[in-house]
Design an enzyme around this catalytic site. Sequence first.
Site, PDB file in Angstrom:
ATOM      1  N   HIS A 251       0.814  -1.223   0.000  1.00  0.00           N
ATOM      2  CA  HIS A 251       0.000   0.000   0.000  1.00  0.00           C
ATOM      3  C   HIS A 251       0.854   1.283   0.000  1.00  0.00           C
ATOM      4  O   HIS A 251       0.676   2.168  -0.827  1.00  0.00           O
ATOM      5  CB  HIS A 251      -0.885   0.053   1.252  1.00  0.00           C
ATOM      6  CG  HIS A 251      -1.725  -1.159   1.500  1.00  0.00           C
ATOM      7  ND1 HIS A 251      -2.916  -1.432   0.843  1.00  0.00           N
ATOM      8  CD2 HIS A 251      -1.547  -2.174   2.372  1.00  0.00           C
ATOM      9  CE1 HIS A 251      -3.432  -2.566   1.310  1.00  0.00           C
ATOM     10  NE2 HIS A 251      -2.630  -3.044   2.225  1.00  0.00           N
TER      11      HIS A 251
HETATM   12  O1  RIB Z   1      -4.505  -0.116   5.297  1.00  0.00           O
HETATM   13  C1  RIB Z   1      -3.141  -0.138   4.980  1.00  0.00           C
HETATM   14  C2  RIB Z   1      -2.390   0.862   5.787  1.00  0.00           C
HETATM   15  O2  RIB Z   1      -2.473   0.545   7.179  1.00  0.00           O
HETATM   16  C3  RIB Z   1      -0.889   0.859   5.466  1.00  0.00           C
HETATM   17  O3  RIB Z   1      -0.364   2.137   5.698  1.00  0.00           O
HETATM   18  C4  RIB Z   1      -0.349  -0.115   6.461  1.00  0.00           C
HETATM   19  O4  RIB Z   1       1.040   0.127   6.744  1.00  0.00           O
HETATM   20  C5  RIB Z   1      -1.176   0.202   7.669  1.00  0.00           C
HETATM   21  O5  RIB Z   1      -0.598   1.332   8.312  1.00  0.00           O
END
Ligand code: RIB
Length: 320
Positions: A251
Amino acid sequence: MQRILIDTDPGVDDAYAIILAMRSPELHVAAITTVCGNVPVNQGTQNLLTILGLLDLDEFPAFAQGEAAPLVKPLVTAAHVHGDDGLGNTSHLRNTDGGPLYPPADTDLASISGVDLILEMAERYPDELIIVALGPLTNLAKAIRKDAAKMRKVRKIIMMGGVFEEYGNVTTTAEFNTFVDPHAAQEVFQFGVPVQIVPLDATHQVVLTRDRLHAELENRADKVSRFLWDATQACMEFYRQHVGFWGFHIHDALPVAMLTHPDYFESVDAYVQVETVGDLTSGVMVADLRPERQHSNPNAQVCVTVAADAFLDHFFERLR
Ligand code: RIB
Ligand code: CA
């Protein structure tokens, strides 16, 4: 050269993002601040030192530890995804002489708080600083509360978080970063500094399979490649059991690539709000993304499409 501050809750995908940013000559990582999220903030700061220790840096970005708790809600962490230490339990790995396989960088934390480092950077780089927010937005909301005039000097905020037209990843309805601190996200979106949002709707388009990660890293002996392979095992096992494929969504690396390769991404303007009081819906990002429902006064750009193959090729090319 784009001047950035990374606000992060490392986190395995945060590690991918930080490494990509530090390997992107288009970016100057002026500072890094940690925030509570995937792990408690003191662990997140330890993890940041581990990540920086992989990179053989001549000089380090300024970095400081941020907020230990969300504005209102109790902290919820994600050790079940990222491992107990937040980096796939790599902190337990030892080399032949018994020392840590991935030792922390030999450098010191700034003596000021994460919130004060954000404000210091906003003041030092007026109308230039871009904040890349990869965790809950607690530090940013606290900085706005402490000195709104300084925070108005921030050029823009680009954040990974939220979900609009899919299920959530921490509750049925909400994405992790906005679920952990919905109050902070709502305050940041109402503040007025331009916000670019990279939601799960975009990050889920990039499917990093175990086979691809193995193919990219198996013949590489460098520390960074070995670390990414070791650190991602726990996440990929969680994904195999609970997400439906053997792999991972990196992500947080997407907002970094949006700065250097914007043509890989498409976004739409929207007016975005965050639910802060719902029992079943706390942390939900609310916006109408339909073209025919364009809002007269949008407060954000929402990324809706990613050139996933080009992005992954770019990531691994930069890793080399
Ligand atoms: O939903 C994904 C996010 O939440 C990313 O930033 C992961 O590292 C968690 O922080
Ligand atoms: Ca994160």
